[in-house]
Motif scaffolding. Structure first.
Motif, PDB file in Angstrom:
ATOM      1  N   ARG A 133     110.243   6.234  54.884  1.00 41.37           N
ATOM      2  CA  ARG A 133     111.568   6.400  55.498  1.00 41.37           C
ATOM      3  C   ARG A 133     112.312   5.074  55.469  1.00 41.37           C
ATOM      4  O   ARG A 133     111.898   4.111  56.095  1.00 41.37           O
ATOM      5  CB  ARG A 133     111.384   6.855  56.952  1.00 41.37           C
ATOM      6  N   GLN A 134     113.390   5.055  54.720  1.00 39.07           N
ATOM      7  CA  GLN A 134     114.206   3.844  54.670  1.00 39.07           C
ATOM      8  C   GLN A 134     115.625   4.173  55.084  1.00 39.07           C
ATOM      9  O   GLN A 134     116.215   5.136  54.604  1.00 39.07           O
ATOM     10  CB  GLN A 134     114.222   3.241  53.255  1.00 39.07           C
ATOM     11  N   CYS A 135     116.146   3.381  55.985  1.00 37.00           N
ATOM     12  CA  CYS A 135     117.556   3.472  56.333  1.00 37.00           C
ATOM     13  C   CYS A 135     118.060   2.037  56.275  1.00 37.00           C
ATOM     14  O   CYS A 135     117.774   1.233  57.163  1.00 37.00           O
ATOM     15  CB  CYS A 135     117.694   4.079  57.726  1.00 37.00           C
ATOM     16  N   GLY A 136     118.720   1.678  55.181  1.00 37.91           N
ATOM     17  CA  GLY A 136     119.175   0.308  55.000  1.00 37.91           C
ATOM     18  C   GLY A 136     118.009  -0.653  54.934  1.00 37.91           C
ATOM     19  O   GLY A 136     117.143  -0.541  54.076  1.00 37.91           O
ATOM     20  N   TRP A 137     117.963  -1.589  55.882  1.00 40.22           N
ATOM     21  CA  TRP A 137     116.929  -2.616  55.914  1.00 40.22           C
ATOM     22  C   TRP A 137     115.761  -2.248  56.808  1.00 40.22           C
ATOM     23  O   TRP A 137     114.925  -3.080  57.119  1.00 40.22           O
ATOM     24  CB  TRP A 137     117.542  -3.929  56.387  1.00 40.22           C
ATOM     25  N   VAL A 138     115.752  -1.020  57.271  1.00 39.84           N
ATOM     26  CA  VAL A 138     114.696  -0.571  58.172  1.00 39.84           C
ATOM     27  C   VAL A 138     113.800   0.411  57.427  1.00 39.84           C
ATOM     28  O   VAL A 138     114.285   1.401  56.880  1.00 39.84           O
ATOM     29  CB  VAL A 138     115.284   0.126  59.410  1.00 39.84           C
ATOM     30  N   VAL A 139     112.503   0.124  57.412  1.00 35.40           N
ATOM     31  CA  VAL A 139     111.567   0.980  56.690  1.00 35.40           C
ATOM     32  C   VAL A 139     110.418   1.372  57.605  1.00 35.40           C
ATOM     33  O   VAL A 139     109.862   0.541  58.322  1.00 35.40           O
ATOM     34  CB  VAL A 139     110.980   0.235  55.465  1.00 35.40           C
ATOM     35  N   GLY A 140     110.078   2.661  57.604  1.00 34.81           N
ATOM     36  CA  GLY A 140     108.886   3.136  58.298  1.00 34.81           C
ATOM     37  C   GLY A 140     108.026   3.901  57.310  1.00 34.81           C
ATOM     38  O   GLY A 140     108.510   4.812  56.640  1.00 34.81           O
ATOM     39  N   ILE A 141     106.765   3.499  57.197  1.00 32.84           N
ATOM     40  CA  ILE A 141     105.833   4.193  56.303  1.00 32.84           C
ATOM     41  C   ILE A 141     104.856   4.952  57.195  1.00 32.84           C
ATOM     42  O   ILE A 141     104.075   4.338  57.913  1.00 32.84           O
ATOM     43  CB  ILE A 141     105.024   3.191  55.447  1.00 32.84           C
ATOM     44  N   GLU A 142     104.934   6.276  57.179  1.00 34.38           N
ATOM     45  CA  GLU A 142     104.022   7.045  58.032  1.00 34.38           C
ATOM     46  C   GLU A 142     102.722   7.322  57.285  1.00 34.38           C
ATOM     47  O   GLU A 142     102.708   7.935  56.223  1.00 34.38           O
ATOM     48  CB  GLU A 142     104.671   8.365  58.499  1.00 34.38           C
ATOM     49  N   LEU A 143     101.629   6.834  57.873  1.00 34.82           N
ATOM     50  CA  LEU A 143     100.312   7.006  57.260  1.00 34.82           C
ATOM     51  C   LEU A 143      99.656   8.273  57.809  1.00 34.82           C
ATOM     52  O   LEU A 143      99.722   8.535  59.009  1.00 34.82           O
ATOM     53  CB  LEU A 143      99.436   5.783  57.567  1.00 34.82           C
ATOM     54  N   VAL A 144      99.052   9.038  56.922  1.00 33.99           N
ATOM     55  CA  VAL A 144      98.428  10.298  57.327  1.00 33.99           C
ATOM     56  C   VAL A 144      97.031  10.429  56.712  1.00 33.99           C
ATOM     57  O   VAL A 144      96.755   9.860  55.655  1.00 33.99           O
ATOM     58  CB  VAL A 144      99.277  11.524  56.885  1.00 33.99           C
ATOM     59  N   ARG A 145      96.209  11.197  57.397  1.00 35.37           N
ATOM     60  CA  ARG A 145      94.854  11.434  56.890  1.00 35.37           C
ATOM     61  C   ARG A 145      94.911  12.342  55.673  1.00 35.37           C
ATOM     62  O   ARG A 145      94.174  12.163  54.716  1.00 35.37           O
ATOM     63  CB  ARG A 145      94.015  12.055  58.006  1.00 35.37           C
ATOM     64  N   ASP A 146      95.792  13.347  55.720  1.00 37.52           N
ATOM     65  CA  ASP A 146      95.891  14.295  54.613  1.00 37.52           C
ATOM     66  C   ASP A 146      97.364  14.583  54.358  1.00 37.52           C
ATOM     67  O   ASP A 146      98.019  15.261  55.155  1.00 37.52           O
ATOM     68  CB  ASP A 146      95.129  15.581  54.986  1.00 37.52           C
ATOM     69  N   TRP A 147      97.874  14.061  53.249  1.00 36.88           N
ATOM     70  CA  TRP A 147      99.322  14.189  53.023  1.00 36.88           C
ATOM     71  C   TRP A 147      99.748  15.619  52.733  1.00 36.88           C
ATOM     72  O   TRP A 147     100.878  15.998  52.979  1.00 36.88           O
ATOM     73  CB  TRP A 147      99.792  13.248  51.909  1.00 36.88           C
ATOM     74  N   THR A 148      98.832  16.452  52.213  1.00 35.73           N
ATOM     75  CA  THR A 148      99.228  17.825  51.885  1.00 35.73           C
ATOM     76  C   THR A 148      99.502  18.638  53.152  1.00 35.73           C
ATOM     77  O   THR A 148     100.243  19.610  53.130  1.00 35.73           O
ATOM     78  CB  THR A 148      98.139  18.563  51.062  1.00 35.73           C
ATOM     79  N   ARG A 149      98.852  18.230  54.258  1.00 37.09           N
ATOM     80  CA  ARG A 149      99.067  18.950  55.524  1.00 37.09           C
ATOM     81  C   ARG A 149      99.750  18.101  56.583  1.00 37.09           C
ATOM     82  O   ARG A 149      99.869  18.499  57.726  1.00 37.09           O
ATOM     83  CB  ARG A 149      97.722  19.412  56.102  1.00 37.09           C
ATOM     84  N   ARG A 150     100.093  16.893  56.234  1.00 32.64           N
ATOM     85  CA  ARG A 150     100.714  15.934  57.163  1.00 32.64           C
ATOM     86  C   ARG A 150      99.794  15.645  58.359  1.00 32.64           C
ATOM     87  O   ARG A 150     100.261  15.371  59.465  1.00 32.64           O
ATOM     88  CB  ARG A 150     102.057  16.445  57.705  1.00 32.64           C
ATOM     89  N   THR A 151      98.487  15.749  58.165  1.00 34.92           N
ATOM     90  CA  THR A 151      97.547  15.534  59.273  1.00 34.92           C
ATOM     91  C   THR A 151      97.566  14.073  59.703  1.00 34.92           C
ATOM     92  O   THR A 151      97.287  13.184  58.900  1.00 34.92           O
ATOM     93  CB  THR A 151      96.097  15.879  58.835  1.00 34.92           C
TER      94      THR A 151
END
Ligand code: PLP
Length: 488
Positions: free
Chosen positions: A398-416
């Motif tokens: 997630r990037q909005c201009g100069w702000v970035v958030g990287i959401e880490l997940v155990r399983d990306w296919t289920r967003r776990t």
């Protein structure tokens, strides 16, 4: 490498109580003691250097020891450091107020109907006090205009963070903090935030890096705001103020709003006669990108009350401001004996050093070529981040201009999600620090928010450290990811 702990580290561990820190963990190892900084680089007690990838907790805009900011501070020091705003005026505070309202009312190409004009500035010391001021003003304004009954009602977004003073915590919705101080707080309603990645209404599969770009919904999140407003009105106690972070919720986990959410919500809130209270403490001063200095402007929205702090002084000094409109200001006018005064203020209100450096910071931010330079690096950051998508543990970029958030997940296919107790975000940040890049995570979301002076090489170093650290910390699975069709 065993080094003797520095004297400063020992003194810190003997006496300093750190914010939001489990001090038992803190006391286990020698902390990094920062001693110097220049530009994006910070140096510690052992001479090691780091890149300041979270702008010293979202405050720094132009880098450390910026020659022009340093000079502005020295010039003001040659005059006076602080004088009281109680019954006295000061030049830096007056000039800064005029400059702030000048930049606060410019909107992009599509201003939303009903936008007010921000003309008045109330100074305080930090984000929490700026929000607290906005809440008290909204509360008192409502009582004066609508009468004391029914009592004013606040609505804010799920997961919101607006600061740590009692009022600011009340309009926040982070369960951990509410549990701790529940008995001290007033009640505020909450409504779902547009968190596209974890939205129950988003029917898109989690197959691209930024959930906003493959969103598939009917704006149910806007509908939820409308329902709340209607319910409150029908109950006989309408919403008086909607408190929100425009474009991106910060401490909630770097949750960006899809384009069009804010103007839709603003129209509803205004339709219900409620005030728009914008918390631009994190988003202000160009952080969310484009040409706008404030995030709401890029969506055409000017609020009735706007809190700014973190970047106001370019990250130099604690100074904050709450901007507001003539109609709110006028509700506090009257004969002395009517006691309509705004009974609120702080000893360091309008501090001269803070205001002087804030003025210089604005002067650095405002020229068109400065905005163009920010836009260029912002898009390079966007391109650089696409590489992270190939990592299995990366669920949403997630990037909005100069702000970035990287959401880490155990399983990306289920967003776990990873269980919070695993401290995945913290561990990635510790691994990044070993690679010479400093930042902090919010739960499982790793934040990048570099200062504007960051060079392209430094941006690449930050992204590489993030990539390698996620790769080191997170277990990999074998499900291969679709390649990116478009950049995040
Ligand atoms: C940091 C922050 C605050 C609180 O600011 P402090 O200066 O830490 O009191 C309030 N709102 C938002 C959106 C913030 O990011």
């Amino acid at each position: 490498m065993a080094r003797r702990p520095s004297v400063v580290a020992a003194l810190d561990q003997a006496h300093v109580w750190h914010p939001f820190t489990q001090m038992r963990d803190w006391l286990k190892s020698e902390p990094i003691v920062l001693t110097e900084g220049r530009g994006t680089t910070l140096r510690d007690q052992h001479g090691r250097t780091y890149l300041d990838a979270n702008s010293s907790i979202w405050t720094n805009l132009h880098g450390h020891r910026h020659p022009r900011l340093d000079a502005a501070l020295r010039r003001q020091l040659g005059k006076v450091a602080h004088t009281s705003a109680l019954g006295l005026a000061s030049e830096p505070a007056a000039r800064l107020a005029a400059e702030l309202v000048q930049v606060a009312n410019t909107t992009g190409p599509a201003p939303v109907p009903g936008n007010p004009t921000l003309t008045k500035v109330f100074y305080s010391d930090d984000g929490s006090t700026a929000v607290e001021t906005a809440l008290k003003l909204a509360y008192e304004f409502t009582r004066r205009v609508r009468g004391p009954k029914p009592s004013p009602r606040f609505l804010s977004l799920d997961g919101a963070y607006h600061g740590d003073t009692v009022g600011a915590v009340s309009v926040g919705h982070i369960d951990l903090f509410h549990k701790a101080y529940g008995g001290l707080l007033f009640r505020a309603d909450k409504v779902m935030a547009p968190y596209c990645y974890r939205c129950p209404f988003n029917r898109a599969k989690p197959e691209r890096s930024d959930a906003r770009t493959h969103r598939s919904c009917q704006w149910e999140c806007v509908g939820a705001v409308e329902q709340q407003l209607n319910r409150a009105r029908q109950s006989g106690r309408p919403v008086s103020a909607f408190v929100y972070e425009p474009r991106m919720q910060g401490a909630a986990g770097m949750i960006p709003q899809p384009d069009g959410w804010l103007p839709r919500v603003a129209a509803l809130v205004r339709d219900h006669g409620a005030l728009m209270v914008a918390d631009e403490v994190m988003t202000g001063f160009g952080r969310t990108g484009g040409d706008s200095l404030f995030a709401g402007q890029s969506e055409g929205v000017v609020p009735d009350l706007m809190a700014v702090a973190k970047g106001l002084t370019g990250g130099y000094l604690p100074l904050a401001a709450t901007l507001t409109t003539p109609s709110i200001f006028d509700a506090f006018l009257g004969e002395y004996a009517e006691f309509r005064t705004f009974f609120h203020g702080h000893s360091y209100t309008g501090n001269a050093l803070g205001c002087a450096v804030a003025r210089e910071s604005l002067a650095l931010l405002r020229p068109a070529r400065a905005a163009a330079a920010r836009r260029t690096l912002e898009s390079r950051l966007r391109t650089g981040l696409t590489r992270l998508w190939e990592l299995q543990a990366v669920g949403d970029i997630r990037q909005c201009g100069w702000v970035v958030g990287i959401e880490l997940v155990r399983d990306w296919t289920r967003r776990t999600p990873f269980p919070l107790a695993e401290r995945i975000g913290m561990r990635v940040c510790e691994a990044m620090a070993r690679r010479g890049v400093l930042t902090r995570a919010i739960g499982n979301v790793v934040v990048l928010m570099p200062p504007y002076c960051t060079s392209q090489t430094e941006l690449s170093q930050m992204i590489e450290a993030l990539y390698d650290s996620i790769d080191e910390i997170s277990p990999t699975s074998s499900v291969s990811k679709p390649s990116l069709r478009h950049s995040p």
